[in-house]
Design a protein around this motif. Structure first.
Motif, PDB file in Angstrom:
ATOM      1  N   GLU A  59       0.851  -1.200   0.000  1.00 53.06           N
ATOM      2  CA  GLU A  59       0.000   0.000   0.000  1.00 53.06           C
ATOM      3  C   GLU A  59       0.883   1.246   0.000  1.00 53.06           C
ATOM      4  N   ALA A  60       0.551   2.184  -0.895  1.00 49.69           N
ATOM      5  CA  ALA A  60       1.363   3.401  -1.020  1.00 49.69           C
ATOM      6  C   ALA A  60       1.231   4.321   0.202  1.00 49.69           C
ATOM      7  N   GLY A  61       0.061   4.362   0.821  1.00 51.60           N
ATOM      8  CA  GLY A  61      -0.163   5.277   1.947  1.00 51.60           C
ATOM      9  C   GLY A  61       0.550   4.830   3.220  1.00 51.60           C
ATOM     10  N   THR A  62       0.504   5.721   4.221  1.00 50.55           N
ATOM     11  CA  THR A  62       1.130   5.354   5.500  1.00 50.55           C
ATOM     12  C   THR A  62       0.136   4.642   6.420  1.00 50.55           C
ATOM     13  N   GLY A  63      -1.088   4.478   5.952  1.00 49.33           N
ATOM     14  CA  GLY A  63      -2.088   3.774   6.762  1.00 49.33           C
ATOM     15  C   GLY A  63      -3.051   3.034   5.855  1.00 49.33           C
ATOM     16  N   ARG A  96     -11.828   5.105  10.966  1.00 49.95           N
ATOM     17  CA  ARG A  96     -11.761   4.323  12.218  1.00 49.95           C
ATOM     18  C   ARG A  96     -12.285   2.912  11.986  1.00 49.95           C
ATOM     19  N   TYR A  97     -13.378   2.824  11.222  1.00 50.75           N
ATOM     20  CA  TYR A  97     -13.992   1.517  10.926  1.00 50.75           C
ATOM     21  C   TYR A  97     -12.992   0.606  10.191  1.00 50.75           C
ATOM     22  N   LEU A  98     -12.344   1.155   9.160  1.00 48.20           N
ATOM     23  CA  LEU A  98     -11.436   0.308   8.380  1.00 48.20           C
ATOM     24  C   LEU A  98     -10.194  -0.058   9.192  1.00 48.20           C
ATOM     25  N   ASN A  99      -9.762   0.836  10.081  1.00 50.38           N
ATOM     26  CA  ASN A  99      -8.660   0.473  10.983  1.00 50.38           C
ATOM     27  C   ASN A  99      -9.103  -0.602  11.967  1.00 50.38           C
ATOM     28  N   HIS A 100     -10.339  -0.488  12.420  1.00 49.72           N
ATOM     29  CA  HIS A 100     -10.882  -1.513  13.316  1.00 49.72           C
ATOM     30  C   HIS A 100     -10.905  -2.871  12.602  1.00 49.72           C
ATOM     31  N   VAL A 101     -11.299  -2.866  11.342  1.00 52.24           N
ATOM     32  CA  VAL A 101     -11.332  -4.121  10.566  1.00 52.24           C
ATOM     33  C   VAL A 101      -9.917  -4.706  10.485  1.00 52.24           C
ATOM     34  N   ALA A 102      -8.935  -3.842  10.199  1.00 50.09           N
ATOM     35  CA  ALA A 102      -7.551  -4.325  10.102  1.00 50.09           C
ATOM     36  C   ALA A 102      -7.101  -4.961  11.419  1.00 50.09           C
ATOM     37  N   ASP A 103      -7.508  -4.357  12.552  1.00 49.89           N
ATOM     38  CA  ASP A 103      -7.107  -4.893  13.862  1.00 49.89           C
ATOM     39  C   ASP A 103      -7.908  -6.140  14.214  1.00 49.89           C
ATOM     40  N   ARG A 104      -9.210  -6.047  13.993  1.00 51.99           N
ATOM     41  CA  ARG A 104     -10.100  -7.131  14.424  1.00 51.99           C
ATOM     42  C   ARG A 104      -9.755  -8.456  13.752  1.00 51.99           C
ATOM     43  N   PHE A 105      -9.346  -8.348  12.458  1.00 57.19           N
ATOM     44  CA  PHE A 105      -9.015  -9.564  11.719  1.00 57.19           C
ATOM     45  C   PHE A 105      -7.494  -9.757  11.631  1.00 57.19           C
ATOM     46  N   ASP A 106      -6.794  -8.995  12.484  1.00 59.37           N
ATOM     47  CA  ASP A 106      -5.358  -9.178  12.627  1.00 59.37           C
ATOM     48  C   ASP A 106      -4.629  -9.137  11.280  1.00 59.37           C
ATOM     49  N   LEU A 107      -4.941  -8.115  10.483  1.00 60.93           N
ATOM     50  CA  LEU A 107      -4.424  -8.073   9.109  1.00 60.93           C
ATOM     51  C   LEU A 107      -3.063  -7.383   8.991  1.00 60.93           C
ATOM     52  N   ARG A 108      -2.709  -6.577  10.003  1.00 59.05           N
ATOM     53  CA  ARG A 108      -1.584  -5.649   9.799  1.00 59.05           C
ATOM     54  C   ARG A 108      -0.245  -6.336   9.522  1.00 59.05           C
ATOM     55  N   ALA A 109      -0.059  -7.531  10.091  1.00 57.98           N
ATOM     56  CA  ALA A 109       1.233  -8.201   9.897  1.00 57.98           C
ATOM     57  C   ALA A 109       1.502  -8.487   8.422  1.00 57.98           C
ATOM     58  N   ASP A 110       0.451  -8.564   7.629  1.00 57.43           N
ATOM     59  CA  ASP A 110       0.628  -8.870   6.204  1.00 57.43           C
ATOM     60  C   ASP A 110       0.355  -7.664   5.312  1.00 57.43           C
ATOM     61  N   ILE A 111       0.508  -6.482   5.895  1.00 62.59           N
ATOM     62  CA  ILE A 111       0.335  -5.259   5.100  1.00 62.59           C
ATOM     63  C   ILE A 111       1.624  -4.453   5.148  1.00 62.59           C
ATOM     64  N   GLN A 112       2.175  -4.171   4.014  1.00 63.66           N
ATOM     65  CA  GLN A 112       3.368  -3.330   3.956  1.00 63.66           C
ATOM     66  C   GLN A 112       2.973  -1.951   3.448  1.00 63.66           C
ATOM     67  N   LEU A 113       3.096  -0.962   4.350  1.00 69.32           N
ATOM     68  CA  LEU A 113       2.677   0.403   4.015  1.00 69.32           C
ATOM     69  C   LEU A 113       3.820   1.161   3.349  1.00 69.32           C
ATOM     70  N   GLN A 114       3.507   2.370   2.916  1.00 73.70           N
ATOM     71  CA  GLN A 114       4.501   3.258   2.300  1.00 73.70           C
ATOM     72  C   GLN A 114       5.286   2.556   1.189  1.00 73.70           C
ATOM     73  N   THR A 115       4.587   1.723   0.471  1.00 77.76           N
ATOM     74  CA  THR A 115       5.238   0.965  -0.599  1.00 77.76           C
ATOM     75  C   THR A 115       4.368   1.043  -1.844  1.00 77.76           C
ATOM     76  N   ARG A 116       4.884   1.639  -2.861  1.00 78.07           N
ATOM     77  CA  ARG A 116       4.119   1.771  -4.114  1.00 78.07           C
ATOM     78  C   ARG A 116       4.567   0.697  -5.086  1.00 78.07           C
ATOM     79  N   VAL A 117       3.627  -0.021  -5.632  1.00 76.54           N
ATOM     80  CA  VAL A 117       3.963  -1.027  -6.643  1.00 76.54           C
ATOM     81  C   VAL A 117       4.177  -0.297  -7.961  1.00 76.54           C
ATOM     82  N   ALA A 118       5.370  -0.493  -8.525  1.00 73.80           N
ATOM     83  CA  ALA A 118       5.719   0.216  -9.755  1.00 73.80           C
ATOM     84  C   ALA A 118       5.489  -0.662 -10.977  1.00 73.80           C
TER      85      ALA A 118
END
Ligand SMILES: Cc1cc2nc3c(=O)[nH]c(=O)nc-3n(C[C@H](O)[C@H](O)[C@H](O)COP(=O)(O)OP(=O)(O)OC[C@H]3O[C@@H](n4cnc5c(N)ncnc54)[C@H](O)[C@@H]3O)c2cc1C
Length: 540
Positions: free
Chosen positions: A39-43, A91-113
């Protein structure tokens, strides 16, 4: 396949961590597959991470614009307003990321070129702006329909001495407009939502309008407890009802009556009733509003009369009244106090039809008639819709063929999900699917579920690749055009047509045949062993 080291190889790479990417990751992990989001964004949050402009909120009732895949999530998340604000959605989408424990498999600040398909290994090689190359069997583009902003192309834009912002890249800390003279360029949805807020704060706001848009009141407020109870008691039924409507929106309340079957008084009464409900309900007043120009005109006339009744200055009211396209042929805007704002002493409207912008100058905006001084500029000029994000990635399929070349005359897909010549590349809500003509939460869930079912089907059969045939794609593109052609939709110079981006091919991109028809077609294709696709076995 074993999960290998992060950054190296996965069953699936997902690009984007918005509504689509988060659910895609959750689904694939639930199937025991390895997957990672870049994901390109920081969140996380996608649209609701980037678009922080004042007044940003959803235009579909919150109860309906949310995930339905988890009844537990649905029950525990209580929306505070009928139309949620951007902070609440984030807040809702951050809650979803936490609730389903998704963050470990998300790399932020990374743009696919780049994403290149390797025919030797039947895998995608995905390169990021951090010079990493990751390989994956499947590459899933959850890059968003409205995630690439139109850049201001006005001469002299860099010469402006004050600050300027694009509504789609609003600073996190917000903007203080107190005492400022603000120029707002654009009158699309983001402008219509933000202008009342900016005008309440600024010393003066000058709005530069190229094309007026139709806007209807949201009548936003705290969620009615009776509505909340009804949803709590009947959630599954209400969700199913939304999925059976043409636009995936229960709140439209589509009737079967035709406008011509009602007298002028009955038409007016029907529109008044819908105006009082607010939001997209207006378009459901008669069944043929988006199909028949004379029916459409009755709705156009009604909204025009509303604008004239709200806006006190008749010249301004006239300028704000859309005359060049049918109502609904561009996404209807849903506002809170937009037209009223033009009754304020500190707001003025510049009609760019009369006096086009010639340049941005150090002190403001120069049109063919005058220079309008400004301390700050807000660009509310929209997005390179539907194909913008994919066009920014160097995507190469079989034989090194590029997606940019394949789509040079306009996007071509099978079902909006896959592109011939690009095996194992899936697009969530791509052109040729209902996408932006739908409640996107509904459209996204259906796509994510179709893609994960397809990947599971491939896994069960140990297939290496799946790809759309040229014949199936040609047939689908012809069908998408055929259903759009008799409707009012291609009549507007809209972002649905790519008309807001200079040089972009004019093609009606979303599928207008209705969400249930589309979903049934996708299900039928799958039930028939992925008809219209070719597969290869996983010999490697
Ligand atoms: C202001 C605004 C208001 C909206 N309101 C509504 C509404 O009321 N109702 C509705 O149904 N829809 C609405 N939409 C549409 C909205 O985009 C969808 O509802 C939904 O949020 C899309 O989710 P997504 O995950 O598919 O895409 P997005 O939310 O756009 O997320 C895509 C993500 O992919 C990332 N990305 C893109 N390219 C790359 C790359 N190369 N590398 C890495 N990351 C990348 C982006 O940074 C972004 O975070 C609105 C859109 C906007 C812009």
């Amino acid at each position: 396949m074993d999960i290998e080291a992060p950054g190296e190889t996965y069953d699936a790479v997902i690009v984007g961590a918005g509504f689509s990417g988060l659910y895609m990751l959750h689904k694939l992990r639930g199937m025991g597959l390895s997957a990672r989001i870049y994901e390109a964004g920081t969140g996380v949050g996608g649209t609701w991470y980037w678009n922080r402009y004042p007044g940003a909120r959803v235009d579909i009732e919150s109860q309906e614009y949310s995930y339905s895949f988890s009844p537990e999530l649905d029950e525990e998340w209580i929306w505070s307003e009928r139309y949620a604000t951007q902070p609440e959605l984030l807040r809702y989408l951050n809650h979803v990321a936490d609730r389903f424990d998704l963050r470990a498999d998300i790399q932020l600040q990374t743009r696919v070129a780049a994403a290149h398909f390797d025919e030797g290994s039947n895998r995608w090689a995905i390169t990021t702006n951090r010079a990493e190359t990751i390989t994956a069997r499947h590459c899933i583009m959850a890059t968003g329909c409205l995630s690439v902003m139109n850049e201001p192309a006005f001469p002299g834009a860099d010469s402006f001495e004050g600050p300027s912002w694009h509504t789609g890249r609003w600073p996190r800390e917000g903007v203080d407009f107190k005492g400022q003279r603000v120029a707002v360029i654009g009158t699309g949805s983001s402008a219509i939502q933000s202008i009342p807020h900016i005008a309440a704060e600024a010393a003066h706001v000058t709005i530069f309008q190229r094309t007026p848009n139709f806007s209807v009141p949201a009548h936003n407020g705290p969620i009615d407890p009776a509505v909340a109870k009804d949803w709590a008691d009947n959630r599954a039924v209400r969700r199913a009802e939304a999925r059976e409507t043409g636009f995936g929106i229960r709140g439209v309340g589509q009737t079967e009556r035709l406008a011509g079957e009602a007298s002028a008084d009955e038409q007016r009464a029907a529109y008044e009733e819908r105006w009082a409900i607010g939001g997209f309900a207006l378009l459901g007043a008669f069944a043929d509003i988006t199909a028949d120009l004379s029916a459409n005109q009755t709705a156009v006339d009604f909204v025009g009369s509303k604008i004239r009744s709200i806006v006190k200055d008749p010249v301004t009211a006239e300028k704000l009244t859309p005359r060049t396209f049918p109502i609904g042929s561009k996404r209807l805007c849903v506002d809170t106090g937009y037209y009223d704002t033009f009754n304020r002493d500190n707001v003025s409207l510049v009609d760019l039809v009369d006096e086009p912008i010639e340049a941005i100058v150090p002190t403001g905006v120069r049109t063919a008639s005058a220079t309008y001084e400004a301390d700050a500029i807000v660009y509310a000029i929209g997005f390179d819709a539907m194909t913008g994000a994919l066009g920014k990635i160097d995507i190469q399929g079989r034989g090194g063929a590029t997606l940019r070349d394949a789509w040079a005359a306009g996007p071509r897909t099978y079902l909006g999900l896959m592109v011939a010549g690009f095996p194992n590349l899936f697009v969530v809500t791509g052109p040729g699917s209902p996408s932006v003509l739908c409640n996107m939460a509904v459209a996204i869930e259906q796509h994510v579920e179709w893609i994960s079912d397809c990947i599971a089907w491939m896994g069960q059969r140990q297939l290496g690749t799946i790809e759309a045939t040229d014949a199936a794609q040609d047939e689908w593109v012809a069908h998408v055009n055929e259903v759009a052609e008799p409707t009012i939709f291609p009549l507007a110079n809209s972002w649905y047509m790519g008309a807001n981006v200079p040089g972009k091919p004019r093609v009606f991109m979303p599928y207008i045949g209705g969400f249930p028809v589309y979903r049934d077609k996708c299900n039928e294709v799958a039930a028939n062993g992925y008809e219209g696709f070719t597969v290869s076995s996983d010999a490697r």
